[in-house]
Motif scaffolding. Structure first.
Motif, PDB file in Angstrom:
ATOM      1  N   ASP A 158      -0.145   7.773  12.109  1.00  0.00           N
ATOM      2  CA  ASP A 158       1.248   7.515  11.744  1.00  0.00           C
ATOM      3  C   ASP A 158       2.008   8.800  11.422  1.00  0.00           C
ATOM      4  N   GLY A 159       1.288   9.917  11.326  1.00  0.00           N
ATOM      5  CA  GLY A 159       1.929  11.203  11.081  1.00  0.00           C
ATOM      6  C   GLY A 159       2.420  11.893  12.339  1.00  0.00           C
ATOM      7  N   ARG A 160       2.272  11.253  13.512  1.00  0.00           N
ATOM      8  CA  ARG A 160       2.735  11.867  14.762  1.00  0.00           C
ATOM      9  C   ARG A 160       4.254  11.984  14.752  1.00  0.00           C
ATOM     10  N   ILE A 161       4.758  13.159  15.078  1.00  0.00           N
ATOM     11  CA  ILE A 161       6.201  13.429  15.030  1.00  0.00           C
ATOM     12  C   ILE A 161       6.874  12.965  16.317  1.00  0.00           C
ATOM     13  N   TYR A 219      -2.512  15.065   2.055  1.00  0.00           N
ATOM     14  CA  TYR A 219      -2.557  13.988   3.040  1.00  0.00           C
ATOM     15  C   TYR A 219      -2.747  14.621   4.430  1.00  0.00           C
ATOM     16  N   PRO A 220      -3.024  13.817   5.462  1.00  0.00           N
ATOM     17  CA  PRO A 220      -3.397  14.411   6.762  1.00  0.00           C
ATOM     18  C   PRO A 220      -2.342  15.286   7.422  1.00  0.00           C
ATOM     19  N   GLY A 221      -1.058  15.086   7.099  1.00  0.00           N
ATOM     20  CA  GLY A 221      -0.027  15.955   7.641  1.00  0.00           C
ATOM     21  C   GLY A 221       0.684  15.388   8.855  1.00  0.00           C
ATOM     22  N   ALA A 222       1.961  15.791   9.008  1.00  0.00           N
ATOM     23  CA  ALA A 222       2.726  15.446  10.211  1.00  0.00           C
ATOM     24  C   ALA A 222       2.275  16.378  11.331  1.00  0.00           C
ATOM     25  N   PHE A 223       2.114  15.817  12.537  1.00  0.00           N
ATOM     26  CA  PHE A 223       1.548  16.638  13.617  1.00  0.00           C
ATOM     27  C   PHE A 223       2.286  16.400  14.922  1.00  0.00           C
ATOM     28  N   THR A 224       2.110  17.360  15.808  1.00  0.00           N
ATOM     29  CA  THR A 224       2.662  17.266  17.151  1.00  0.00           C
ATOM     30  C   THR A 224       1.681  17.917  18.108  1.00  0.00           C
ATOM     31  N   GLU A 225       1.852  17.681  19.387  1.00  0.00           N
ATOM     32  CA  GLU A 225       0.963  18.255  20.390  1.00  0.00           C
ATOM     33  C   GLU A 225       1.755  19.129  21.349  1.00  0.00           C
ATOM     34  N   LEU A 226       1.155  20.241  21.684  1.00  0.00           N
ATOM     35  CA  LEU A 226       1.785  21.189  22.602  1.00  0.00           C
ATOM     36  C   LEU A 226       0.691  21.822  23.446  1.00  0.00           C
ATOM     37  N   HIS A 227       0.811  21.688  24.759  1.00  0.00           N
ATOM     38  CA  HIS A 227      -0.178  22.259  25.677  1.00  0.00           C
ATOM     39  C   HIS A 227      -1.597  21.832  25.302  1.00  0.00           C
ATOM     40  N   ARG A 228      -1.746  20.540  25.055  1.00  0.00           N
ATOM     41  CA  ARG A 228      -3.039  19.894  24.777  1.00  0.00           C
ATOM     42  C   ARG A 228      -3.683  20.362  23.469  1.00  0.00           C
ATOM     43  N   TYR A 254      11.787  15.653   8.777  1.00  0.00           N
ATOM     44  CA  TYR A 254      11.469  16.328   7.511  1.00  0.00           C
ATOM     45  C   TYR A 254      10.909  15.339   6.493  1.00  0.00           C
ATOM     46  N   ASN A 255      11.472  14.147   6.440  1.00  0.00           N
ATOM     47  CA  ASN A 255      10.951  13.126   5.522  1.00  0.00           C
ATOM     48  C   ASN A 255       9.515  12.746   5.884  1.00  0.00           C
ATOM     49  N   LEU A 256       9.213  12.659   7.185  1.00  0.00           N
ATOM     50  CA  LEU A 256       7.841  12.374   7.600  1.00  0.00           C
ATOM     51  C   LEU A 256       6.913  13.482   7.123  1.00  0.00           C
ATOM     52  N   HIS A 257       7.322  14.720   7.325  1.00  0.00           N
ATOM     53  CA  HIS A 257       6.504  15.845   6.832  1.00  0.00           C
ATOM     54  C   HIS A 257       6.260  15.731   5.337  1.00  0.00           C
ATOM     55  N   ARG A 258       7.313  15.478   4.574  1.00  0.00           N
ATOM     56  CA  ARG A 258       7.188  15.380   3.120  1.00  0.00           C
ATOM     57  C   ARG A 258       6.271  14.227   2.711  1.00  0.00           C
ATOM     58  N   ALA A 259       6.330  13.133   3.462  1.00  0.00           N
ATOM     59  CA  ALA A 259       5.568  11.932   3.109  1.00  0.00           C
ATOM     60  C   ALA A 259       4.076  12.094   3.343  1.00  0.00           C
ATOM     61  N   ARG A 272       0.813  -1.212   0.000  1.00  0.00           N
ATOM     62  CA  ARG A 272       0.000   0.000   0.000  1.00  0.00           C
ATOM     63  C   ARG A 272       0.849   1.266   0.000  1.00  0.00           C
ATOM     64  N   VAL A 273       0.239   2.359  -0.454  1.00  0.00           N
ATOM     65  CA  VAL A 273       0.796   3.728  -0.497  1.00  0.00           C
ATOM     66  C   VAL A 273       2.314   3.764  -0.732  1.00  0.00           C
ATOM     67  N   PRO A 274       2.782   3.187  -1.824  1.00  0.00           N
ATOM     68  CA  PRO A 274       4.230   3.082  -2.033  1.00  0.00           C
ATOM     69  C   PRO A 274       4.937   4.432  -2.170  1.00  0.00           C
ATOM     70  N   VAL A 275       4.262   5.441  -2.715  1.00  0.00           N
ATOM     71  CA  VAL A 275       4.907   6.750  -2.847  1.00  0.00           C
ATOM     72  C   VAL A 275       5.207   7.339  -1.469  1.00  0.00           C
ATOM     73  N   ASN A 276       4.238   7.273  -0.576  1.00  0.00           N
ATOM     74  CA  ASN A 276       4.441   7.833   0.758  1.00  0.00           C
ATOM     75  C   ASN A 276       5.569   7.127   1.495  1.00  0.00           C
ATOM     76  N   TRP A 277       5.631   5.804   1.376  1.00  0.00           N
ATOM     77  CA  TRP A 277       6.704   5.060   2.027  1.00  0.00           C
ATOM     78  C   TRP A 277       8.074   5.415   1.436  1.00  0.00           C
ATOM     79  N   ALA A 278       8.134   5.570   0.120  1.00  0.00           N
ATOM     80  CA  ALA A 278       9.413   5.893  -0.519  1.00  0.00           C
ATOM     81  C   ALA A 278       9.932   7.251  -0.052  1.00  0.00           C
ATOM     82  N   VAL A 279       9.037   8.244   0.038  1.00  0.00           N
ATOM     83  CA  VAL A 279       9.444   9.573   0.510  1.00  0.00           C
ATOM     84  C   VAL A 279       9.850   9.506   1.980  1.00  0.00           C
TER      85      VAL A 279
END
Length: 307
Positions: free
Chosen positions: A212-215, A235-244, A225-230, A121-128
């Protein structure tokens, strides 16, 4: 170039941009498409790609959207058509062998990697995500295992250092069209070659979820950076949590701004939003969003000061 002089018929399983372009390629090569099997769009999914169903409506091609591609009803319908070829272009389900056997001249899939690398599945995202500098499109025979049949043709495309998966997918769509266009004459006159798909030399990956986009800020800056690009939008985006609160990175670049002994995570340095990573290097965050609103460096700094 004029369509090839042939009377071949095909049943096509297709979805997404690759599905649209490859159906158009079959038509341009003079293949009669007796039926297209596609998906109903998922209302929970961001639909940023072209519609196979809309293309079929425009071109008066019969199409259906069954929930189960393994149903006896679908098998009987395709058996009645007795197609020369079955093609799968970014259709999301595996097709059973008994269905594939209904194509008298073979069943072929267009996969978004240079097989045997990145089967699944999703081979482009995995390659990036893995920092690859090249990927491509592969036309191959379908078999019982996913992406395991003999290779018919491949076209490579580069992955540049700042390419997102969305940008690579655009290149891949063109590569898919080129691969199919070049391979069809041989498929139609029987002169094509089969190349081994050496699975032991490749890799297999499953699907990805938004979670799976959690940093992990302990990772290196290149890994973050590769996670962000992928997974960058659409796509849903790489994300992080700060102060809830959850923050999604929309646009970023690797940075040469020093971490200045800051701990891993989101920070504001000289009015610039930085992601400080585990190797002491940083990612410059050009656009950050929270609750679907863009967050400025000043707003993020105020949040940090108030906490």
């Amino acid at each position: 170039m004029k369509p090839l002089n042939n009377s071949a018929t095909a049943v096509v399983f297709a979805y997404h941009n690759v599905g649209v372009r490859c159906i158009q390629t079959l038509l341009a090569r003079g293949i009669k498409i007796a039926l297209v099997v596609t998906h109903q769009d998922n209302p929970a999914e961001t639909i940023w790609f072209e519609s196979v169903a809309a293309l079929c409506q425009e071109r008066n091609i019969p199409f259906i959207t069954p929930n189960d591609p393994q149903s006896q009803e679908l098998l009987d319908q395709i058996a009645h058509i007795a197609p020369d070829f079955i093609f799968s272009f970014y259709y999301r389900h595996m097709l059973p062998v008994k269905l594939l056997e209904l194509a008298s001249r073979g069943a072929y899939n267009l996969h978004g990697s240079l097989l045997p690398k990145y089967r699944g599945r999703v081979p482009v995202n995995w390659a990036v995500l893995h920092g690859e500098t090249e990927t491509g499109a592969t036309l191959h025979e379908m078999a019982a295992k996913p992406d395991a049949g003999a290779i018919i043709a491949q076209t490579a495309v580069p992955i540049l250092p700042d390419d997102t998966a969305y940008e690579v997918f655009g290149k891949l769509t063109v590569a898919a069209e080129q691969t199919l266009w070049s391979a069809l004459p041989g498929l139609l006159d029987g002169t094509f070659n089969r190349l081994p798909n050496e699975l032991s030399k490749g890799s297999y990956f499953g699907g990805r979820k938004p979670e799976d986009g959690r940093i992990n800020w302990q990772h290196t800056a290149q890994q973050v950076y590769n996670l962000h690009r992928a997974v960058a939008p659409p796509y849903p985006g790489a994300f992080t949590e700060l102060h809830r609160k959850q923050f999604v990175i929309v646009k970023a670049r690797l940075s040469d701004i020093p971490a200045a002994n800051l701990p891993p995570g989101l920070h504001v340095v000289d009015n610039v939003i930085l992601g400080v990573c585990g190797d002491g290097h940083t990612v410059r965050i050009i656009e950050l969003r929270c609750d679907d609103k863009t967050v400025s460096a000043k707003e993020l700094q105020q949040l940090c000061n108030a906490a």
